[in-house]
Enzyme design. Sequence first.
Site, PDB file in Angstrom:
ATOM      1  N   LYS A   8      -7.404  12.650  -2.772  1.00 26.46           N
ATOM      2  CA  LYS A   8      -8.787  12.317  -2.425  1.00 26.46           C
ATOM      3  C   LYS A   8      -9.558  13.502  -1.853  1.00 26.46           C
ATOM      4  O   LYS A   8     -10.778  13.498  -1.849  1.00 26.46           O
ATOM      5  CB  LYS A   8      -8.826  11.131  -1.457  1.00 26.46           C
ATOM      6  CG  LYS A   8      -8.405   9.831  -2.125  1.00 26.46           C
ATOM      7  CD  LYS A   8      -8.677   8.627  -1.270  1.00 26.46           C
ATOM      8  CE  LYS A   8      -8.321   7.348  -2.009  1.00 26.46           C
ATOM      9  NZ  LYS A   8      -8.436   6.160  -1.185  1.00 26.46           N
ATOM     10  N   LYS A  55      -3.906   5.966 -12.944  1.00 25.77           N
ATOM     11  CA  LYS A  55      -4.000   4.632 -12.362  1.00 25.77           C
ATOM     12  C   LYS A  55      -5.434   4.098 -12.487  1.00 25.77           C
ATOM     13  O   LYS A  55      -6.384   4.884 -12.405  1.00 25.77           O
ATOM     14  CB  LYS A  55      -3.553   4.840 -10.913  1.00 25.77           C
ATOM     15  CG  LYS A  55      -3.792   3.798  -9.950  1.00 25.77           C
ATOM     16  CD  LYS A  55      -3.386   4.282  -8.566  1.00 25.77           C
ATOM     17  CE  LYS A  55      -4.584   4.897  -7.880  1.00 25.77           C
ATOM     18  NZ  LYS A  55      -4.577   4.854  -6.443  1.00 25.77           N
ATOM     19  N   LYS A  57     -11.069   2.601  -8.398  1.00 27.82           N
ATOM     20  CA  LYS A  57     -12.494   2.361  -8.153  1.00 27.82           C
ATOM     21  C   LYS A  57     -13.277   3.655  -8.286  1.00 27.82           C
ATOM     22  O   LYS A  57     -14.460   3.636  -8.588  1.00 27.82           O
ATOM     23  CB  LYS A  57     -12.686   1.857  -6.718  1.00 27.82           C
ATOM     24  CG  LYS A  57     -12.242   0.447  -6.498  1.00 27.82           C
ATOM     25  CD  LYS A  57     -12.441   0.080  -5.030  1.00 27.82           C
ATOM     26  CE  LYS A  57     -11.739  -1.211  -4.686  1.00 27.82           C
ATOM     27  NZ  LYS A  57     -11.510  -1.380  -3.257  1.00 27.82           N
TER      28      LYS A  57
HETATM   29  P1  TYM Z   1      -7.115  -0.041  -1.765  1.00 26.53           P
HETATM   30  O1  TYM Z   1      -8.372  -0.658  -1.260  1.00 26.53           O
HETATM   31  O2  TYM Z   1      -7.188   1.285  -2.438  1.00 26.53           O
HETATM   32  O3  TYM Z   1      -6.406  -1.035  -2.756  1.00 26.53           O
HETATM   33  C1  TYM Z   1      -6.139  -2.371  -2.379  1.00 26.53           C
HETATM   34  C2  TYM Z   1      -4.829  -2.836  -2.968  1.00 26.53           C
HETATM   35  O4  TYM Z   1      -4.854  -2.689  -4.391  1.00 26.53           O
HETATM   36  C3  TYM Z   1      -3.703  -1.968  -4.823  1.00 26.53           C
HETATM   37  N1  TYM Z   1      -4.069  -1.185  -6.013  1.00 26.53           N
HETATM   38  C4  TYM Z   1      -3.420  -1.250  -7.180  1.00 26.53           C
HETATM   39  N2  TYM Z   1      -2.364  -1.978  -7.562  1.00 26.53           N
HETATM   40  C5  TYM Z   1      -1.948  -1.827  -8.845  1.00 26.53           C
HETATM   41  N3  TYM Z   1      -2.554  -0.998  -9.747  1.00 26.53           N
HETATM   42  C6  TYM Z   1      -3.627  -0.252  -9.388  1.00 26.53           C
HETATM   43  N4  TYM Z   1      -4.219   0.531 -10.278  1.00 26.53           N
HETATM   44  C7  TYM Z   1      -4.107  -0.368  -8.047  1.00 26.53           C
HETATM   45  N5  TYM Z   1      -5.132   0.203  -7.374  1.00 26.53           N
HETATM   46  C8  TYM Z   1      -5.088  -0.305  -6.130  1.00 26.53           C
HETATM   47  C9  TYM Z   1      -3.340  -1.081  -3.650  1.00 26.53           C
HETATM   48  O5  TYM Z   1      -1.985  -0.689  -3.711  1.00 26.53           O
HETATM   49  C10 TYM Z   1      -3.634  -1.999  -2.481  1.00 26.53           C
HETATM   50  O6  TYM Z   1      -2.550  -2.866  -2.244  1.00 26.53           O
HETATM   51  N6  TYM Z   1      -4.994   1.746   2.361  1.00 26.53           N
HETATM   52  C11 TYM Z   1      -5.148   0.578   1.560  1.00 26.53           C
HETATM   53  C12 TYM Z   1      -5.784  -0.595   2.275  1.00 26.53           C
HETATM   54  C13 TYM Z   1      -5.183  -0.935   3.586  1.00 26.53           C
HETATM   55  C14 TYM Z   1      -4.018  -1.708   3.807  1.00 26.53           C
HETATM   56  C15 TYM Z   1      -3.890  -1.806   5.209  1.00 26.53           C
HETATM   57  C16 TYM Z   1      -3.103  -2.306   2.958  1.00 26.53           C
HETATM   58  C17 TYM Z   1      -5.678  -0.616   4.803  1.00 26.53           C
HETATM   59  N7  TYM Z   1      -4.902  -1.155   5.797  1.00 26.53           N
HETATM   60  C18 TYM Z   1      -2.811  -2.511   5.791  1.00 26.53           C
HETATM   61  C19 TYM Z   1      -2.042  -3.004   3.550  1.00 26.53           C
HETATM   62  C20 TYM Z   1      -1.909  -3.092   4.949  1.00 26.53           C
HETATM   63  C21 TYM Z   1      -6.025   0.911   0.373  1.00 26.53           C
HETATM   64  O7  TYM Z   1      -6.755   1.863   0.369  1.00 26.53           O
HETATM   65  O8  TYM Z   1      -6.029  -0.001  -0.606  1.00 26.53           O
END
Ligand code: TYM
Length: 326
Positions: free
Chosen positions: A111, A206, A209
């Site tokens: 990032k 992957k 967003k």
């Molecule tokens: P974020 O917002 O990027 O994504 C949310 C969830 O979606 C999953 N994900 C995917 N799974 C499969 N294929 C993909 N292409 C894909 N893109 C995203 C991510 O693995 C995630 O589960 N840091 C985290 C959010 C967070 C969090 C937490 C998660 C903040 N605090 C505490 C668990 C516990 C994040 O940026 O997810």
Amino acid sequence: KKRVVSGVQPTGSVHLGNYLGAIKNWVALQDTYETLFIIVDHHAITLPYDTRQLGKATTDTAALYLACGIDVSKASVFVQSHVPAHVELMWLLCSSTPIGWLQKMIQFKEKSRKEGVENASVGLFTYPDLMTADILLYQSDFVPVGEDQKQHIELAREIAQRVNHLYGGKKWKKLGGRGGSLFKIPEPLIPQAGARVMSLTDGLSKMSKSAPSDQSRINLLDSKDLIVDKIKRCKTDSFAGLEFDNAERPECNNLLSIYQIVSGKKKEEVMEECKDMSWGTFKPLLADALIEHLSPIQVREVKILNQSNTFLRVCPISSMFCSFHK
Ligand code: TYM
């Protein structure tokens, strides 16, 4: 009851990767575990963002949680910035995290690549400590996430162990401290299928967003026509027939996996059904399965947003930042 915590950032629109990798699996956990699903808005400000959009994206993400099947009579759904203890614990954890541990984080490297490490925000760098705080604050047992978050959960485990070692245990009890383990060591729950949904335009990256082209992802709220169009134009290959797990055919594996999950079929069934198909036959089948799976979610989302204007409040950080800009 064991406790489960997870979250999605309210940035851009929630896509199929977020759904298949995370939210869809949360739904199945609500009956067995005590579940907390957070809209992690403090995470969303670590990259440049639109202050006017954050409040709306927060509300929309909460509505989508519910539309996807999260049931507030079973699960707790809340906005991260509404609970100041997340940021407070983060500071304590930051103060016990070696910088070298954060420097190893792949997501930070990825990032910060665009702007350069020197220009990346400190928030982006310490982001894994905030995520660790989200998890440890509730003494969580399990964290259901997609594959890309595995390294962050491993870090959360290491930080918990380090703090337990530094400030828990007998040595501190003697000095009047709490003793014992301060934090539970959380475990990731990564689904067998859907843990890594790939881009529609490149089977080796992957679905995300932040990818510049919207053609690369299916957003949960995409219209039927848009889904048909995106699938029609998605990248394929020129091999005969369709198959899973051929490293030379990442797009094929990805599209079949998506079809498998949204149609609710077993992998073997899909293999049998699709092995002799051409892309021309398979693509409409996939588009239909996606539309059939996502339509009820879209209908519920509209209903929820119409009904619950009062229950979904605008997040305070976005309103605070917006007023700075006026
Ligand atoms: P974020 O917002 O990027 O994504 C949310 C969830 O979606 C999953 N994900 C995917 N799974 C499969 N294929 C993909 N292409 C894909 N893109 C995203 C991510 O693995 C995630 O589960 N840091 C985290 C959010 C967070 C969090 C937490 C998660 C903040 N605090 C505490 C668990 C516990 C994040 O940026 O997810």
